[in-house]
Design a protein around this motif. Structure first.
Motif, PDB file in Angstrom:
ATOM      1  N   ALA A 117      -6.580 -14.921  19.587  1.00  0.00           N
ATOM      2  CA  ALA A 117      -7.612 -14.539  20.549  1.00  0.00           C
ATOM      3  C   ALA A 117      -7.877 -13.039  20.505  1.00  0.00           C
ATOM      4  N   VAL A 118      -6.817 -12.237  20.393  1.00  0.00           N
ATOM      5  CA  VAL A 118      -6.979 -10.784  20.331  1.00  0.00           C
ATOM      6  C   VAL A 118      -7.753 -10.388  19.088  1.00  0.00           C
ATOM      7  N   ARG A 119      -7.412 -10.971  17.956  1.00  0.00           N
ATOM      8  CA  ARG A 119      -8.112 -10.639  16.710  1.00  0.00           C
ATOM      9  C   ARG A 119      -9.593 -10.994  16.802  1.00  0.00           C
ATOM     10  N   ALA A 120      -9.889 -12.153  17.412  1.00  0.00           N
ATOM     11  CA  ALA A 120     -11.287 -12.576  17.523  1.00  0.00           C
ATOM     12  C   ALA A 120     -12.039 -11.723  18.538  1.00  0.00           C
ATOM     13  N   ASP A 121     -11.425 -11.453  19.680  1.00  0.00           N
ATOM     14  CA  ASP A 121     -12.118 -10.747  20.763  1.00  0.00           C
ATOM     15  C   ASP A 121     -12.361  -9.280  20.446  1.00  0.00           C
ATOM     16  N   PHE A 122     -11.400  -8.617  19.795  1.00  0.00           N
ATOM     17  CA  PHE A 122     -11.493  -7.177  19.592  1.00  0.00           C
ATOM     18  C   PHE A 122     -12.083  -6.801  18.235  1.00  0.00           C
ATOM     19  N   ALA A 123     -12.399  -7.774  17.397  1.00  0.00           N
ATOM     20  CA  ALA A 123     -12.990  -7.475  16.083  1.00  0.00           C
ATOM     21  C   ALA A 123     -14.266  -6.648  16.280  1.00  0.00           C
ATOM     22  N   PRO A 124     -14.520  -5.660  15.401  1.00  0.00           N
ATOM     23  CA  PRO A 124     -13.815  -5.323  14.154  1.00  0.00           C
ATOM     24  C   PRO A 124     -12.673  -4.321  14.320  1.00  0.00           C
ATOM     25  N   VAL A 125     -12.206  -4.090  15.538  1.00  0.00           N
ATOM     26  CA  VAL A 125     -11.100  -3.161  15.746  1.00  0.00           C
ATOM     27  C   VAL A 125      -9.829  -3.749  15.124  1.00  0.00           C
ATOM     28  N   PRO A 126      -9.110  -2.974  14.306  1.00  0.00           N
ATOM     29  CA  PRO A 126      -7.881  -3.495  13.693  1.00  0.00           C
ATOM     30  C   PRO A 126      -6.844  -3.884  14.749  1.00  0.00           C
ATOM     31  N   VAL A 127      -6.161  -4.978  14.521  1.00  0.00           N
ATOM     32  CA  VAL A 127      -5.088  -5.444  15.402  1.00  0.00           C
ATOM     33  C   VAL A 127      -3.771  -5.330  14.633  1.00  0.00           C
ATOM     34  N   VAL A 131     -24.944   2.083  24.470  1.00  0.00           N
ATOM     35  CA  VAL A 131     -23.620   2.434  24.975  1.00  0.00           C
ATOM     36  C   VAL A 131     -22.732   1.209  24.816  1.00  0.00           C
ATOM     37  N   ASP A 132     -21.688   1.300  24.005  1.00  0.00           N
ATOM     38  CA  ASP A 132     -20.797   0.169  23.816  1.00  0.00           C
ATOM     39  C   ASP A 132     -20.114  -0.212  25.127  1.00  0.00           C
ATOM     40  N   LEU A 133     -20.235  -1.476  25.511  1.00  0.00           N
ATOM     41  CA  LEU A 133     -19.551  -2.018  26.690  1.00  0.00           C
ATOM     42  C   LEU A 133     -18.993  -3.391  26.324  1.00  0.00           C
ATOM     43  N   PRO A 134     -17.977  -3.433  25.441  1.00  0.00           N
ATOM     44  CA  PRO A 134     -17.440  -4.726  25.010  1.00  0.00           C
ATOM     45  C   PRO A 134     -16.937  -5.539  26.193  1.00  0.00           C
ATOM     46  N   PHE A 135     -17.190  -6.837  26.131  1.00  0.00           N
ATOM     47  CA  PHE A 135     -16.756  -7.816  27.137  1.00  0.00           C
ATOM     48  C   PHE A 135     -17.550  -7.745  28.440  1.00  0.00           C
ATOM     49  N   ALA A 136     -18.486  -6.824  28.570  1.00  0.00           N
ATOM     50  CA  ALA A 136     -19.259  -6.720  29.813  1.00  0.00           C
ATOM     51  C   ALA A 136     -20.377  -7.758  29.828  1.00  0.00           C
ATOM     52  N   GLU A 137     -20.639  -8.309  31.016  1.00  0.00           N
ATOM     53  CA  GLU A 137     -21.768  -9.206  31.226  1.00  0.00           C
ATOM     54  C   GLU A 137     -22.900  -8.429  31.903  1.00  0.00           C
ATOM     55  N   ARG A 138     -24.115  -8.961  31.771  1.00  0.00           N
ATOM     56  CA  ARG A 138     -25.265  -8.269  32.371  1.00  0.00           C
ATOM     57  C   ARG A 138     -25.081  -8.106  33.876  1.00  0.00           C
ATOM     58  N   SER A 139     -24.467  -9.089  34.524  1.00  0.00           N
ATOM     59  CA  SER A 139     -24.284  -9.020  35.967  1.00  0.00           C
ATOM     60  C   SER A 139     -23.270  -7.961  36.382  1.00  0.00           C
ATOM     61  N   TYR A 153     -15.027   6.903  25.151  1.00  0.00           N
ATOM     62  CA  TYR A 153     -13.799   6.994  24.358  1.00  0.00           C
ATOM     63  C   TYR A 153     -13.756   5.853  23.348  1.00  0.00           C
ATOM     64  N   GLN A 154     -13.449   6.196  22.118  1.00  0.00           N
ATOM     65  CA  GLN A 154     -13.448   5.204  21.054  1.00  0.00           C
ATOM     66  C   GLN A 154     -12.075   4.555  20.918  1.00  0.00           C
ATOM     67  N   VAL A 155     -12.013   3.245  21.089  1.00  0.00           N
ATOM     68  CA  VAL A 155     -10.786   2.481  20.842  1.00  0.00           C
ATOM     69  C   VAL A 155     -10.817   2.043  19.382  1.00  0.00           C
ATOM     70  N   ASP A 156      -9.844   2.502  18.599  1.00  0.00           N
ATOM     71  CA  ASP A 156      -9.881   2.172  17.167  1.00  0.00           C
ATOM     72  C   ASP A 156      -8.689   1.345  16.712  1.00  0.00           C
ATOM     73  N   ALA A 157      -7.849   0.873  17.642  1.00  0.00           N
ATOM     74  CA  ALA A 157      -6.749  -0.014  17.271  1.00  0.00           C
ATOM     75  C   ALA A 157      -6.192  -0.698  18.513  1.00  0.00           C
ATOM     76  N   VAL A 158      -5.757  -1.932  18.334  1.00  0.00           N
ATOM     77  CA  VAL A 158      -5.029  -2.661  19.365  1.00  0.00           C
ATOM     78  C   VAL A 158      -3.665  -3.002  18.782  1.00  0.00           C
ATOM     79  N   VAL A 159      -2.615  -2.629  19.509  1.00  0.00           N
ATOM     80  CA  VAL A 159      -1.240  -2.874  19.066  1.00  0.00           C
ATOM     81  C   VAL A 159      -0.669  -4.018  19.895  1.00  0.00           C
ATOM     82  N   VAL A 160      -0.314  -5.106  19.218  1.00  0.00           N
ATOM     83  CA  VAL A 160       0.335  -6.228  19.894  1.00  0.00           C
ATOM     84  C   VAL A 160       1.837  -6.055  19.696  1.00  0.00           C
ATOM     85  N   ASN A 161       2.515  -5.793  20.765  1.00  0.00           N
ATOM     86  CA  ASN A 161       3.938  -5.441  20.738  1.00  0.00           C
ATOM     87  C   ASN A 161       4.791  -6.634  21.186  1.00  0.00           C
ATOM     88  N   ARG A 162       6.030  -6.667  20.682  1.00  0.00           N
ATOM     89  CA  ARG A 162       7.024  -7.672  21.075  1.00  0.00           C
ATOM     90  C   ARG A 162       6.595  -9.090  20.721  1.00  0.00           C
TER      91      ARG A 162
END
Length: 393
Positions: free
Chosen positions: A268-278, A330-338, A235-244
């Motif tokens: 942190a969200v902008r850096a971690d999830f780039a290039p996904v728009p925040v 296969v995209d696995l953002p934030f995953a470590e090899r372990s 599933y493709q995540v194409d946006a992160v919404v920071v609410n409140r």
């Protein structure tokens, strides 16, 4: 046709985001329906209007619905339930207990998933916005077509053949109620619906997931895990919404620390999830209830963006040539090899990520090749395949 899946940790405002997005899409001229796959069903509260299982217009061009799980249950499960009740009666199970046992956990969410296919096939809507349940329920829900499809492809034909061979003998010997063709047909219909849903949801040209978070450490951490798990199942995540987010015009010094914390988490969200728009929306001064309040949120949230567009043009699963080899990514953002285990079983690549596991059917071009390496780097699993003839040299 577009399908937008809106999910996030419970209480972050995903229902508000889904409703506000639907209204903004309708204002842009799209025919929109927003449906709830969250068992808690708070869409009616958000719109401040009664909603039922049939899409009801809440604003020009925008309809909303809250599914009646019992109605969908009767449509998809009645024949299977009746047979299970006969089996439990034969086994001596009390009727009340049998009724409970005949309803499998998670059926409500499963039938909600099939509704997406119905809404897409109706031709009445350009965009389907899905108010998903909290993240753990969403991952389980969205993995169901993949998991059930695996079992149906392998076990369903075999069990039907076995049933035809042994049913006459067992029915004479023990009077055990045997499933008839109507039961198998009901199972096949449900599988066909799930397969159609899977094709819709797995197509990044059609479906995008949007993660809703608050600027809080634990919420953002869960969003990272959700992003990884959604990517595992394609599933493709194409946006992160920071609410409140705390507004800048709040001048009380008591809020200075909160404002600094929100700014830190936003960075942190902008850096971690780039290039996904925040995207972000401010903390409202009052409850966001009713069409006008939701429209205001939608206008702020989607200012400068088209909510119907694919905001990230990237497929979560890709093939590429590497000389004579072929690489599956296969995209696995934030995953470590372990965190990741990879194995092969016949024509499938088995990928395990924590408690989640996906059996990825290999395309024909890879079935004749052998796996030579598997690495996790730069937010992706990369599996290298080589020709068998070359492997033997």
């Amino acid at each position: 046709m577009r399908v937008l899946l809106v999910t996030g940790k419970g209480g972050v405002g995903k229902t508000t985001t889904a409703a506000a997005t639907a209204l903004r899409l309708a204002e842009d001229g799209h025919r929109v329906v927003v449906t709830s796959a969250d068992p808690a069903h708070s869409l009616a509260d958000s719109f401040d209007q009664p909603l039922g299982p049939t899409p009801t217009e809440v604003a020009p061009g925008c309809a909303a619905q809250q599914l009646d799980a019992r109605e969908r249950f009767e449509e998809h499960w009645a024949e299977i339930r009746d047979w299970l009740l006969q089996v439990f009666d034969w086994a001596g199970v009390e009727s009340v207990e049998a009724e409970e046992l005949a309803v499998l956990p998670g059926l409500d969410e499963l039938f909600a998933l099939t509704e997406i296919e119905s809404l897409c096939a109706s031709g009445d809507h350009d965009v389907v916005v899905v108010d998903c349940g909290p993240t753990a329920e969403t991952i389980r829900l969205l993995s169901l077509p993949d998991v059930i499809g695996w079992y149906m492809d392998r076990l369903f034909p075999a069990s039907r053949r076995l049933h035809r061979m042994v049913a006459p003998v067992l029915s004479r010997v023990g009077r055990l109620p045997m499933a008839d063709d109507a039961v198998f047909a009901a199972g096949q219909r449900l599988y066909d619906r799930l397969d159609a849903v899977h094709r819709i949801l797995a197509d990044p040209e059609v479906t995008s997931a949007r993660l809703v978070v608050n600027p809080e450490r634990m919420v953002v951490a869960e969003a990272r895990r959700t992003f990884t798990q959604l990517s595992l199942f394609g599933y493709q995540v194409d946006a992160v919404v920071v609410n409140r987010v705390l507004p800048d015009d709040v001048a009380d010094p008591w809020f200075d620390r909160w404002r600094a914390t929100h700014a830190e988490h936003l960075d942190a969200v902008r850096a971690d999830f780039a290039p996904v728009p925040v995207l972000q929306s401010r903390l409202a001064p009052a409850d966001v209830v009713g069409v006008e309040a939701l429209r205001a949120v939608g206008a702020e949230l989607w200012d400068g963006h088209d909510p119907a567009a694919r905001l990230v043009d990237r497929r979560p699963v890709r093939l590429s040539r590497c000389g004579d080899d072929v690489e599956l990514s296969v995209d696995l953002p934030f995953a470590e090899r372990s965190d990741v285990e990879v194995s092969r079983s016949g024509d499938e690549l088995l990928i395990t990520l924590g408690a989640q596991r996906r059996a990825l059917a290999l395309p024909e071009s890879l079935r004749r090749r052998e796996v030579t390496s598997a690495t996790v780097a730069d937010g992706a699993l990369r599996v290298r395949f080589a020709e068998r003839a070359r492997m033997g040299t």
